[in-house]
Design an enzyme around this catalytic site. Structure first.
Site, short mmCIF file in Angstrom:
data_model
loop_
_atom_site.label_atom_id
_atom_site.label_comp_id
_atom_site.label_asym_id
_atom_site.label_seq_id
_atom_site.Cartn_x
_atom_site.Cartn_y
_atom_site.Cartn_z
N LYS A 198 0.86 -1.18 0.00
CA LYS A 198 0.00 0.00 0.00
C LYS A 198 0.90 1.23 0.00
CE LYS A 198 -3.56 2.47 2.51
NZ LYS A 198 -4.57 2.41 3.57
N LYS A 252 -2.12 -1.50 -3.90
CA LYS A 252 -2.99 -0.32 -3.83
C LYS A 252 -2.17 0.96 -3.88
CE LYS A 252 -6.00 1.85 -0.53
NZ LYS A 252 -6.35 1.94 0.86
C1 PBG Z 1 -7.45 3.47 5.51
C2 PBG Z 1 -7.72 3.24 4.08
C3 PBG Z 1 -7.51 4.14 3.04
C4 PBG Z 1 -8.05 3.55 1.91
C5 PBG Z 1 -8.52 2.29 2.28
N1 PBG Z 1 -8.30 2.11 3.63
C6 PBG Z 1 -6.97 5.54 3.01
C7 PBG Z 1 -5.69 5.84 3.61
O1 PBG Z 1 -4.83 4.99 3.83
O2 PBG Z 1 -5.50 7.03 3.90
C8 PBG Z 1 -8.11 4.19 0.55
C9 PBG Z 1 -9.15 3.70 -0.37
C10 PBG Z 1 -9.50 4.62 -1.47
O3 PBG Z 1 -8.87 5.68 -1.68
O4 PBG Z 1 -10.45 4.29 -2.18
N2 PBG Z 1 -6.39 2.90 6.10
#
Ligand code: PBG
Length: 327
Positions: A198, A252
């Site tokens: 991520k 992601k």
């Molecule tokens: C939270 C989380 C995020 C997303 C999924 N879980 C945002 C972040 O890490 O700030 C992003 C998903 C999206 O942008 O559609 N931990």
């Protein structure tokens, strides 16, 4: 063989032939539908930065569950927009057995027991500072103390009936701790889909608007989410998460990281998922609104690209639309 013995246009020349020669397939069964949940009754609350996506109150989830099942979408992912007065420094609301997330899980399971329910594990929807972990006074993330809370959060969600725990926090060691916690309470069949690779991305902006954490967030998430410059590090993240007990892994955001998906797919036998994130959704919607893209074609093409890169499935806000188009 070269031209004219070889003419690659031959197999492309008719729809039946293109269908026969397609190397990759895309079906509703490849899709996970992320849904934002909010408090209240009969709420369908538009998200400003994600035109066409709404926050739904818990009583509205049965309808969404039925829609998913009728469209052949196997799984819904839940994200809560926690009320401001329930957010705190330590994110304790994440452990409340009656929090929005747990009520949402139960509502989905009551409506459609056969539908998969995936729940995010991270503290950002519950903290008053918008970070995924606990903070010291001077604003550093406490990795190991955070893990303890994440295990509690995962167990809270498992007790409410979720099928897949998806830790998105990027703390070191959290997959192993959550797996041990699940085993110790007899949740041996609850899956873990690890957000392994991520990245600290600009494409999460609309999501933070949707769950209401963006306004609170101080600083960025670069001390825990990955540097977009790195790919070998993603391999190490995936390797560790598999060793710690992840059933599947995620990359992601999606489109800017297709190279990472392919690399993970080629090196590991574990299923790989992509998250076509909120900013990717907003990008396509903005182009459609500006009259420069055909939404249906653009959506199916991006989703196919994830399958082609090696994904088993994709989390996408376009899931209902794509399932209708494919159905
Ligand atoms: C939270 C989380 C995020 C997303 C999924 N879980 C945002 C972040 O890490 O700030 C992003 C998903 C999206 O942008 O559609 N931990």
């Amino acid at each position: 063989m070269t031209y004219p013995a070889t003419r690659l246009r031959r197999t492309r020349s008719a729809p039946w032939s293109r269908a026969l020669h397609a190397e990759t397939t895309l079906s509703p069964a490849d899709l996970i539908w992320p849904i934002f949940v909010s408090d209240g009754h009969d709420v369908v609350d538009p998200i400003r930065t994600m035109p066409g996506v709404n926050r739904l109150s818990v009583d509205r989830l049965a309808g969404a569950a039925r829609e998913a099942v009728s469209l052949g979408i196997p799984c819904i992912a839940l994200f809560p927009n926690t009320q401001p007065d329930r957010r705190s420094e330590d994110g304790a609301e994440a452990l409340n057995p009656d929090n929005l997330m747990c009520r949402a899980i139960r509502a989905l399971k009551d409506a459609e027991p056969g539908l998969g329910v995936l729940t995010d594990v991270a503290l950002d929807p519950y903290t008053s500072h918008g970070h995924d972990g606990l903070l010291t006074e001077d604003g550093r993330i406490l990795n190991d103390a955070t893990i303890e809370v994440l295990v509690g959060q995962a167990l809270n969600q498992a007790r409410a009936g979720c099928d897949v725990i998806a830790p998105s926090d990027m703390m070191d060691g959290r997959i192993g701790a959550i797996r041990a916690g699940l085993e110790s309470e007899g949740f041996d069949l609850v899956q873990i889909m690890a957000y392994s690779a991520k990245y600290a991305s600009a494409f999460y902006g609309p999501f933070r608007d949707a769950v209401g954490s963006g306004g609170y967030l101080k600083g960025d998430k670069k001390t825990y989410q990955m540097d977009p410059a790195n790919c070998r590090e993603a391999i190490r993240e995936v390797e560790l998460d598999i060793a710690e007990g992840a059933d599947s892994v995620m990359v992601k955001p999606g489109l800017p990281y297709l190279d990472i998906i392919r690399m993970v797919r080629d090196r590991f036998e574990v299923p790989v998922f992509a998250y076509q994130v909120s900013g990717e959704y907003a990008l396509i919607e903005a182009a459609v609104a500006a009259g420069v893209l055909d939404r249906d074609r653009a959506v199916l093409e991006t989703l196919m690209s994830f399958k082609r890169a090696g994904c088993s499935g994709v989390l996408t806000y376009f899931a209902p639309l794509a399932a209708k188009l494919l159905g």
